[in-house]
Write a protein that holds these residues in place. Structure first.
Motif, PDB file in Angstrom:
ATOM      1  N   SER A  21       0.382  -1.528  -0.025  1.00 20.48           N
ATOM      2  CA  SER A  21      -0.133   0.321   0.296  1.00 20.48           C
ATOM      3  C   SER A  21       0.886   1.136  -0.303  1.00 20.48           C
ATOM      4  O   SER A  21      -0.099   2.568   0.091  1.00 20.48           O
ATOM      5  CB  SER A  21      -1.347   0.044   0.964  1.00 20.48           C
ATOM      6  N   ASP A  22       2.264   1.497   0.095  1.00 18.94           N
ATOM      7  CA  ASP A  22       2.952   2.365  -0.183  1.00 18.94           C
ATOM      8  C   ASP A  22       2.908   3.272  -1.371  1.00 18.94           C
ATOM      9  O   ASP A  22       3.066   2.934  -2.112  1.00 18.94           O
ATOM     10  CB  ASP A  22       4.619   1.862   0.369  1.00 18.94           C
ATOM     11  N   GLU A  23       2.156   4.444  -1.223  1.00 18.94           N
ATOM     12  CA  GLU A  23       1.879   4.863  -2.496  1.00 18.94           C
ATOM     13  C   GLU A  23       3.096   5.592  -3.345  1.00 18.94           C
ATOM     14  O   GLU A  23       3.390   5.415  -4.170  1.00 18.94           O
ATOM     15  CB  GLU A  23       1.519   6.474  -1.790  1.00 18.94           C
ATOM     16  N   ARG A  24       4.715   5.633  -2.966  1.00 18.80           N
ATOM     17  CA  ARG A  24       5.757   5.592  -3.520  1.00 18.80           C
ATOM     18  C   ARG A  24       6.423   4.152  -4.498  1.00 18.80           C
ATOM     19  O   ARG A  24       6.699   4.736  -5.578  1.00 18.80           O
ATOM     20  CB  ARG A  24       6.933   5.549  -2.914  1.00 18.80           C
ATOM     21  N   SER A  43      14.760   5.247   3.720  1.00 16.67           N
ATOM     22  CA  SER A  43      15.565   5.843   5.127  1.00 16.67           C
ATOM     23  C   SER A  43      13.936   6.972   5.522  1.00 16.67           C
ATOM     24  O   SER A  43      14.159   7.735   6.861  1.00 16.67           O
ATOM     25  CB  SER A  43      16.418   6.800   5.089  1.00 16.67           C
ATOM     26  N   ASN A  44      13.186   7.030   4.842  1.00 15.15           N
ATOM     27  CA  ASN A  44      12.146   7.690   4.969  1.00 15.15           C
ATOM     28  C   ASN A  44      10.495   7.937   4.486  1.00 15.15           C
ATOM     29  O   ASN A  44      10.942   7.365   3.072  1.00 15.15           O
ATOM     30  CB  ASN A  44      12.619   9.796   4.177  1.00 15.15           C
ATOM     31  N   THR A  45       9.907   7.423   4.865  1.00 13.47           N
ATOM     32  CA  THR A  45       8.638   6.719   4.458  1.00 13.47           C
ATOM     33  C   THR A  45       7.710   7.323   2.997  1.00 13.47           C
ATOM     34  O   THR A  45       6.947   7.137   2.783  1.00 13.47           O
ATOM     35  CB  THR A  45       7.867   6.123   5.640  1.00 13.47           C
ATOM     36  N   THR A  46       8.574   8.851   2.934  1.00 11.94           N
ATOM     37  CA  THR A  46       7.948   9.897   2.368  1.00 11.94           C
ATOM     38  C   THR A  46       8.201   9.694   0.971  1.00 11.94           C
ATOM     39  O   THR A  46       7.869  10.983   0.274  1.00 11.94           O
ATOM     40  CB  THR A  46       6.713  11.394   2.749  1.00 11.94           C
ATOM     41  N   GLN A  47       9.399   9.660   0.752  1.00  7.00           N
ATOM     42  CA  GLN A  47      10.611  10.375   0.560  1.00  7.00           C
ATOM     43  C   GLN A  47      10.637   9.244  -1.331  1.00  7.00           C
ATOM     44  O   GLN A  47      11.431   7.980  -0.949  1.00  7.00           O
ATOM     45  CB  GLN A  47      11.275  10.898   0.152  1.00  7.00           C
ATOM     46  N   ILE A  48      11.152   9.985  -2.205  1.00  4.83           N
ATOM     47  CA  ILE A  48      12.089   8.796  -3.124  1.00  4.83           C
ATOM     48  C   ILE A  48      13.240   9.722  -4.075  1.00  4.83           C
ATOM     49  O   ILE A  48      13.056  10.940  -3.689  1.00  4.83           O
ATOM     50  CB  ILE A  48      10.797   8.141  -5.067  1.00  4.83           C
ATOM     51  N   VAL A  59       6.194  12.045  -1.640  1.00  2.00           N
ATOM     52  CA  VAL A  59       5.175  12.199  -2.135  1.00  2.00           C
ATOM     53  C   VAL A  59       4.268  11.712  -1.037  1.00  2.00           C
ATOM     54  O   VAL A  59       3.917  11.667  -0.350  1.00  2.00           O
ATOM     55  CB  VAL A  59       5.070  10.065  -2.743  1.00  2.00           C
ATOM     56  N   ASN A  60       2.822  12.224  -1.913  1.00  2.00           N
ATOM     57  CA  ASN A  60       1.776  13.020  -1.409  1.00  2.00           C
ATOM     58  C   ASN A  60       1.056  12.606  -2.047  1.00  2.00           C
ATOM     59  O   ASN A  60       0.076  13.480  -3.131  1.00  2.00           O
ATOM     60  CB  ASN A  60       1.831  13.994  -0.477  1.00  2.00           C
ATOM     61  N   MET A 103       1.432  12.860 -10.906  1.00  2.00           N
ATOM     62  CA  MET A 103       1.546  11.578 -11.387  1.00  2.00           C
ATOM     63  C   MET A 103      -0.796  11.110 -12.415  1.00  2.00           C
ATOM     64  O   MET A 103      -1.442  11.634 -11.915  1.00  2.00           O
ATOM     65  CB  MET A 103       1.601   9.670 -10.771  1.00  2.00           C
ATOM     66  N   GLN A 104      -0.516  11.165 -13.991  1.00  2.00           N
ATOM     67  CA  GLN A 104      -1.507  10.363 -14.724  1.00  2.00           C
ATOM     68  C   GLN A 104      -2.186   9.322 -14.199  1.00  2.00           C
ATOM     69  O   GLN A 104      -1.722   8.872 -13.580  1.00  2.00           O
ATOM     70  CB  GLN A 104      -1.296  10.939 -15.862  1.00  2.00           C
ATOM     71  N   ALA A 105      -3.737   9.507 -14.084  1.00  2.00           N
ATOM     72  CA  ALA A 105      -4.679   8.154 -13.182  1.00  2.00           C
ATOM     73  C   ALA A 105      -3.796   7.541 -13.809  1.00  2.00           C
ATOM     74  O   ALA A 105      -4.191   6.487 -13.601  1.00  2.00           O
ATOM     75  CB  ALA A 105      -5.907   8.286 -14.085  1.00  2.00           C
ATOM     76  N   ASN A 106      -2.949   6.842 -15.217  1.00  2.00           N
ATOM     77  CA  ASN A 106      -3.124   6.213 -15.844  1.00  2.00           C
ATOM     78  C   ASN A 106      -1.632   5.289 -15.158  1.00  2.00           C
ATOM     79  O   ASN A 106      -1.267   4.466 -15.018  1.00  2.00           O
ATOM     80  CB  ASN A 106      -2.820   5.897 -17.761  1.00  2.00           C
ATOM     81  N   GLN A 107      -1.074   6.179 -14.202  1.00  2.00           N
ATOM     82  CA  GLN A 107      -0.110   5.674 -14.076  1.00  2.00           C
ATOM     83  C   GLN A 107       1.666   5.224 -14.848  1.00  2.00           C
ATOM     84  O   GLN A 107       2.437   4.798 -14.139  1.00  2.00           O
ATOM     85  CB  GLN A 107      -0.183   4.636 -12.533  1.00  2.00           C
TER      86      GLN A 107
END
Length: 139
Positions: free
Chosen positions: A33-36, A62-67, A85-86, A110-114
């Motif tokens: 479920s990680d949105e990254r 090392s950071n749960t919100t970063q790429i 990432v949000n 990100m576009q809907a088609n991912q």
């Protein structure tokens, strides 16, 4: 009697083998479920300047919100910038690359088609300020 014991152990062994073979193949440290995850991979970047090149995006462990983006703005695969990432948005906060000689800041959706990401960012090398729009296409 001997045949029934052999069959019993055979069926038990098959049952155990099937039970363990059905475990997921995902690494333990990746959360599905990680949105990254949708950003992770190799992307073809086509900038508004018509320059095209590959950018590799990895999850920052090392950071749960970063790429981490490698070869961003064609700076080289040894250079890395980070994004936050949000949902379907990545924010590139004001940061430096190339040993502090280049300043980068921007955002993307990100576009809907991912399969595509629309990026908008600035790159300042101290001499030139480039304002770039780019489309990333999943490889």
């Amino acid at each position: 009697m001997k045949k029934s014991r052999i069959l019993y152990f055979l069926f038990a062994a098959i049952f155990v083998a099937i039970a363990f073979a059905c475990e997921p193949d995902e690494p333990e440290d990746e959360n599905p479920s990680d949105e990254r995850l949708k950003f992770s991979g190799s992307w073809l970047c086509t900038e508004s300047t018509q320059m095209s090149y590959t950018v590799n995006i990895n999850i920052d462990s090392s950071n749960t919100t970063q790429i981490k983006l490698y070869n961003f703005h064609h700076l080289g695969f040894e250079e890395m910038v980070f994004g936050i990432v949000n949902g379907n948005t990545v924010t590139l906060p004001n940061q430096t690359a190339c040993q502090g000689t280049v300043t980068i800041e921007g955002t993307s959706n990100m576009q809907a088609n991912q399969n595509n990401i629309d990026f908008y960012y600035t790159v300042n090398d101290g001499v030139n300020l480039d304002t770039i729009s780019a489309v990333y296409t999943k490889q």
